[in-house]
Design a protein around this motif. Sequence first.
Motif, PDB file in Angstrom:
ATOM      1  N   ALA A   3       0.820  -1.208   0.000  1.00 58.12           N
ATOM      2  CA  ALA A   3       0.000   0.000   0.000  1.00 58.12           C
ATOM      3  C   ALA A   3       0.855   1.259   0.000  1.00 58.12           C
ATOM      4  O   ALA A   3       0.418   2.322  -0.464  1.00 58.12           O
ATOM      5  CB  ALA A   3      -0.932   0.001   1.210  1.00 58.12           C
ATOM      6  N   HIS A   4       2.081   1.166   0.502  1.00 58.19           N
ATOM      7  CA  HIS A   4       3.016   2.286   0.467  1.00 58.19           C
ATOM      8  C   HIS A   4       3.831   2.308  -0.828  1.00 58.19           C
ATOM      9  O   HIS A   4       4.756   3.111  -0.957  1.00 58.19           O
ATOM     10  CB  HIS A   4       3.958   2.218   1.667  1.00 58.19           C
ATOM     11  N   GLY A   5       3.511   1.437  -1.751  1.00 56.57           N
ATOM     12  CA  GLY A   5       4.148   1.473  -3.065  1.00 56.57           C
ATOM     13  C   GLY A   5       5.280   0.508  -3.277  1.00 56.57           C
ATOM     14  O   GLY A   5       5.919   0.523  -4.333  1.00 56.57           O
ATOM     15  N   TYR A   6       5.549  -0.359  -2.318  1.00 54.45           N
ATOM     16  CA  TYR A   6       6.683  -1.275  -2.451  1.00 54.45           C
ATOM     17  C   TYR A   6       6.343  -2.440  -3.363  1.00 54.45           C
ATOM     18  O   TYR A   6       5.225  -2.963  -3.349  1.00 54.45           O
ATOM     19  CB  TYR A   6       7.144  -1.755  -1.070  1.00 54.45           C
ATOM     20  N   ARG A   7       7.339  -2.825  -4.142  1.00 54.48           N
ATOM     21  CA  ARG A   7       7.185  -3.915  -5.109  1.00 54.48           C
ATOM     22  C   ARG A   7       8.201  -5.022  -4.872  1.00 54.48           C
ATOM     23  O   ARG A   7       8.308  -5.949  -5.667  1.00 54.48           O
ATOM     24  CB  ARG A   7       7.312  -3.364  -6.535  1.00 54.48           C
ATOM     25  N   ALA A   8       8.947  -4.925  -3.781  1.00 53.38           N
ATOM     26  CA  ALA A   8       9.899  -5.966  -3.399  1.00 53.38           C
ATOM     27  C   ALA A   8       9.913  -6.065  -1.885  1.00 53.38           C
ATOM     28  O   ALA A   8       9.838  -5.052  -1.181  1.00 53.38           O
ATOM     29  CB  ALA A   8      11.300  -5.662  -3.926  1.00 53.38           C
ATOM     30  N   PHE A   9      10.029  -7.296  -1.383  1.00 53.80           N
ATOM     31  CA  PHE A   9       9.915  -7.563   0.048  1.00 53.80           C
ATOM     32  C   PHE A   9      10.986  -8.550   0.485  1.00 53.80           C
ATOM     33  O   PHE A   9      11.397  -9.428  -0.271  1.00 53.80           O
ATOM     34  CB  PHE A   9       8.532  -8.149   0.370  1.00 53.80           C
ATOM     35  N   GLU A  10      11.414  -8.384   1.740  1.00 54.46           N
ATOM     36  CA  GLU A  10      12.314  -9.336   2.390  1.00 54.46           C
ATOM     37  C   GLU A  10      11.542 -10.040   3.480  1.00 54.46           C
ATOM     38  O   GLU A  10      10.669  -9.448   4.123  1.00 54.46           O
ATOM     39  CB  GLU A  10      13.516  -8.585   2.983  1.00 54.46           C
ATOM     40  N   CYS A  11      11.831 -11.331   3.674  1.00 60.54           N
ATOM     41  CA  CYS A  11      11.198 -12.066   4.760  1.00 60.54           C
ATOM     42  C   CYS A  11      12.142 -13.155   5.250  1.00 60.54           C
ATOM     43  O   CYS A  11      13.124 -13.498   4.588  1.00 60.54           O
ATOM     44  CB  CYS A  11       9.864 -12.676   4.327  1.00 60.54           C
ATOM     45  N   ASP A  12      11.848 -13.682   6.438  1.00 60.99           N
ATOM     46  CA  ASP A  12      12.648 -14.729   7.070  1.00 60.99           C
ATOM     47  C   ASP A  12      11.872 -16.041   7.027  1.00 60.99           C
ATOM     48  O   ASP A  12      10.688 -16.072   7.388  1.00 60.99           O
ATOM     49  CB  ASP A  12      12.929 -14.365   8.531  1.00 60.99           C
ATOM     50  N   VAL A  13      12.535 -17.116   6.608  1.00 64.40           N
ATOM     51  CA  VAL A  13      11.838 -18.388   6.440  1.00 64.40           C
ATOM     52  C   VAL A  13      12.562 -19.510   7.193  1.00 64.40           C
ATOM     53  O   VAL A  13      13.784 -19.662   7.085  1.00 64.40           O
ATOM     54  CB  VAL A  13      11.696 -18.751   4.948  1.00 64.40           C
ATOM     55  N   LYS A  14      11.785 -20.261   7.956  1.00 65.06           N
ATOM     56  CA  LYS A  14      12.231 -21.461   8.652  1.00 65.06           C
ATOM     57  C   LYS A  14      11.396 -22.648   8.180  1.00 65.06           C
ATOM     58  O   LYS A  14      10.426 -22.482   7.437  1.00 65.06           O
ATOM     59  CB  LYS A  14      12.063 -21.286  10.164  1.00 65.06           C
ATOM     60  N   LEU A  15      11.746 -23.836   8.692  1.00 63.61           N
ATOM     61  CA  LEU A  15      10.961 -25.041   8.431  1.00 63.61           C
ATOM     62  C   LEU A  15      10.240 -25.455   9.704  1.00 63.61           C
ATOM     63  O   LEU A  15      10.830 -25.500  10.782  1.00 63.61           O
ATOM     64  CB  LEU A  15      11.860 -26.182   7.972  1.00 63.61           C
ATOM     65  N   SER A  16       8.959 -25.796   9.563  1.00 63.72           N
ATOM     66  CA  SER A  16       8.226 -26.391  10.675  1.00 63.72           C
ATOM     67  C   SER A  16       8.755 -27.796  10.942  1.00 63.72           C
ATOM     68  O   SER A  16       9.546 -28.348  10.162  1.00 63.72           O
ATOM     69  CB  SER A  16       6.737 -26.450  10.334  1.00 63.72           C
ATOM     70  N   ALA A  17       8.282 -28.408  12.018  1.00 62.79           N
ATOM     71  CA  ALA A  17       8.737 -29.750  12.368  1.00 62.79           C
ATOM     72  C   ALA A  17       8.395 -30.773  11.286  1.00 62.79           C
ATOM     73  O   ALA A  17       9.101 -31.775  11.136  1.00 62.79           O
ATOM     74  CB  ALA A  17       8.127 -30.172  13.695  1.00 62.79           C
TER      75      ALA A  17
END
Length: 252
Positions: free
Chosen positions: A34-48
């Motif tokens: 909504a603020h105009g961003y077209r690229a994102f960073e995120c943190d990913v783990k694995l569940s059990a």
Amino acid sequence: MALPDWPYPLWIAHRGAGTLAPENTLAAFRLGAAHGYRAFECDVKLSADGVPFLIHDATLERTTSGRGSACDLDWGALSRLDAGSWHGRAWAGEPPPSLDSIARFCLRNGFALNIELKPPSAEAAKATGRAVAAAAATLWSGEARPPLLSSFRPEALAGAREGAPDLPRALLLDELRPGWLDTALDLGCVAVVCHHPLLDAASVGRLHDNRLRALAYTVNDPAEARRLLGLGVDGLITDAVDRFSAGPGVRD
């Protein structure tokens, strides 16, 4: 020597809009968009049970209603947690998202994604990188702009190379330790993502001379952003999506 093509936007929203909304949730991604961003960073783990999902911490307490290790629960239990109330009553009931749901959101809207691989331990790093990369390769199969996989752990990037050799990789650095550039090159990385004070004309020049892109995290100060842009950096990861933003809305 010309640098390889770089398909990612300059500005990247850290953990979605991870200070204005609950980090690493779809709500944060929607607010960043909504603020105009077209690229994102995120943190990913694995569940059990091996499902890639979004969370930063090794434990659940800070950002969810759960307790204990984030990787000790199966996805069914994790998906029922509240990952929003800690940030405010308006976000109550926001669940932790799976990588699958984030992929659908990004692909539907044409957004780019930087996935930071967050294994729970050094021993799990390679397996985490391999599994998350393989899942991402399936989710983005046939797409012209795949996600960028990054990690502070070289072992996770080595696993990512095994799991999905064609997906681009980036080495994350919080210091320019001896051999940092050789490590990135040996892992077949396309970029190095540095804590922003580490980047200067010499380090950016070394990266570009080796046909690697230079990205900086987490850039929230306008003066620092101007400095980095003057150096010719290729990406700036920021929490300040309300300060550095532009663009139209998105479709859910």
